[in-house]
Design an enzyme around this catalytic site. Structure first.
Site, PDB file in Angstrom:
ATOM      1  CD  GLU A   1     -12.232 120.244  53.451  1.00  0.00           C
ATOM      2  OE1 GLU A   1     -13.117 120.163  54.302  1.00  0.00           O
ATOM      3  OE2 GLU A   1     -11.845 119.252  52.790  1.00  0.00           O
TER       4      GLU A   1
ATOM      5  CE  LYS B   1      -2.386 115.946  49.180  1.00  0.00           C
ATOM      6  NZ  LYS B   1      -2.060 115.963  47.747  1.00  0.00           N
TER       7      LYS B   1
HETATM    8  N1  HSE Z   1       1.685 118.207  45.346  1.00  0.00           N
HETATM    9  C1  HSE Z   1       0.306 118.029  45.676  1.00  0.00           C
HETATM   10  C2  HSE Z   1      -0.365 117.250  44.560  1.00  0.00           C
HETATM   11  C3  HSE Z   1      -0.358 119.354  45.877  1.00  0.00           C
HETATM   12  O1  HSE Z   1       0.204 117.140  43.468  1.00  0.00           O
HETATM   13  O2  HSE Z   1      -1.445 116.712  44.795  1.00  0.00           O
HETATM   14  C4  HSE Z   1      -1.772 119.229  46.424  1.00  0.00           C
HETATM   15  O3  HSE Z   1      -1.782 118.736  47.721  1.00  0.00           O
END
Ligand code: HSE
Ligand code: NDP
Length: 437
Positions: free
Chosen positions: A128, A204
């Protein structure tokens, strides 16, 4: 019931946050999980650095001490990077341990292999925290929206780049200064080019698309463009036209395949998602039954990310003794029912465009440009010519197009750039209305 034993790989921003949240909310968490979740060991590289965070927790510099420890039930991987994280996760699975990870790079690149191994071994891999920090978007997509055919999703899923864009817009801050601040605040990846070049968002998006559409992880097919080439002028012109620029990850079912793309995007300023500022994240999901739904919250940082890690720990603890066949599949769809829907090449994607170019203020220039666009079947929605700066002969021209095919726009841009009257390169930013339909 006896406590469930957890081993941490990593005790940095997220590892430290996880320990803090588990300790502070121990009683509530035990009431929810049905048994105590106890961290028994952590691996780090630098023992001195970790001592203050660890308190009484035993530390090791050998992460295999954690994954091979027979007393540990769940391994929480919070180290980041591909290796040795991949090897450690695979070994934990082989040892029959459940895994929780916040490592989107690892899941996007090796998720298919990791989930297959976990499936074969009957253990869970929960992730998650890998997408949108504290927002429970994986759970929402995998469980809450399970009745829906997901049509598209669009998300601000990199806090660092959203923080940079917000500070550039609101304070006119310089790109490099804001990036340094994001690093200081613990938002940025170990290699910040992952943030500013859209790679982290593409990791993501790869994960979200697999869960939304029931397809394997296909990071290598995602189109990735970051925010490093955006200028303050574009941010300002977009505002003047009623839009905000956000780094969006977009996954959409199109007729010929699935669009999988990360790039700066103009969004109408009136949309809720256009007003997501700073390091906050938001994901807009359009399901056929529910319509559009929006999920908003902190996308990075120690405790927001720990919130997701601990939620996974509670889930795994509750399901620890359940028959593996009764657990929610890793990618929401049964592993033998994943679809082979192709990812659409970027050239075939259909969207609208913001084009900015610099041209000599002479008769016929606009006619040349509009002819090229018309020849490419590109219809213009709006056009603005800025006043030339004092003593300058060149003017900025901004065009918004209706929805068209990417390859036509690329061909038109090449022809426009070849005109004698046009100076330099055309700036192209995609534009999405993100309407409910
Ligand atoms: N480097 C990532 C961001 C951390 O700035 O969203 C969170 O996944
Ligand atoms: P940090 O750099 O703050 O922490 C990493 C930790 O892992 C440190 O304790 C480090 O030890 C340890 N570590 C790294 N490599 C090894 C190794 N080979 N052996 C033993 N220990 C090791 O990272 P974050 O906490 O920021 O990120 C962790 C993960 O969470 C990453 O995958 C990241 O992408 C993800 N994530 C991060 C978010 C955030 O806001 N920071 C949000 C969502 C996800 P040492 O300090 O001694 O080097």
């Amino acid at each position: 019931m006896k406590p469930i034993h957890v081993g941490l790989l990593g005790l940095g921003t997220v590892g430290g946050g996880t320990l803090t949240v588990l300790t502070r909310n121990a009683e509530e968490i035990t009431r929810r999980a049905g048994r105590e979740i106890r961290v028994v060991r952590a691996a780090v590289r630098n023992l001195d650095k970790a001592k203050r965070t660890a308190g009484d927790l035993p530390l090791t510099t050998n992460p295999f001490d954690v994954v091979d420890d027979p007393a540990i039930d769940i391994v929480v991987e919070l180290m980041g990077g591909l290796e040795p994280a991949r090897e450690l996760v695979m070994q934990a699975i082989a040892n029959g341990k459940h895994v929780v990870t916040a490592n989107k790079h690892l899941v996007a690149k090796h998720g298919n292999e990791i989930f297959a191994a976990a499936q074969a071994k009957g253990v869970m891999v929960a992730f998650e925290a890998a997408v949108a920090g504290g927002i429970p978007i994986i759970k929402a997509l995998r469980e809450g929206l399970t009745a829906n055919r997901i049509e598209w999703l669009a998300g601000i899923i990199n806090g660092t780049s959203n923080f940079i864009l917000t500070e550039m817009r609101d304070k006119g801050a310089a790109f490099d200064d804001v990036l340094k601040e994001a690093q200081r605040l613990g938002y940025a990846e170990a290699d910040p080019t992952f943030d500013i070049e859209g790679i982290d968002a593409a990791h993501k998006l790869t994960i979200l698309s697999a869960i939304a559409f029931g397809i394997p992880m296909q990071f290598n097919r995602a189109y990735t463009e970051g925010i490093s080439k955006l200028t303050r002028e574009d941010v300002r012109y977009a505002e003047e036209l009623g839009y905000r620029i956000k780094l969006l990850g977009i996954a959409r079912r199109a007729e010929a395949g699935i669009e999988l793309r990360v790039h700066p995007t103009l969004i109408p300023a009136r949309r809720l998602i256009a007003n997501v500022d700073g390091a906050m994240n938001a994901v807009l999901v359009k399901g056929d039954a529910v319509g559009p739904t929006l999920y908003y919250g902190a996308g990075a940082g120690a405790e927001p990310t720990a919130s997701a890690v601990v939620a996974d720990l509670v889930d795994v603890t509750r399901l620890h003794t359940a028959d593996p066949h009764h657990r929610v599949p890793h990618l929401a769809f049964q592993p033998d029912r994943l679809a082979a829907t192709p990812i659409l090449p970027m050239d075939e994607v259909r969207t609208a465009y913001y084009l900015r170019l610099s041209a000599f203020d002479r008769p016929g220039v606009l006619a040349d440009i509009t002819r090229i666009l018309a020849d490419g079947d590109i219809s213009i929605d709006a056009m603005v010519q800025k006043e030339p700066a004092e003593g300058e002969e060149q003017v900025d021209i901004i065009l918004l197009t209706h929805v068209t095919v990417e390859k036509n726009v690329n061909a038109a841009i090449s022809k426009i750039e070849a005109l004698d009257t046009v100076v330099g390169q055309v700036m192209r930013i995609r534009l999405e209305e993100l309407a409910a339909k």
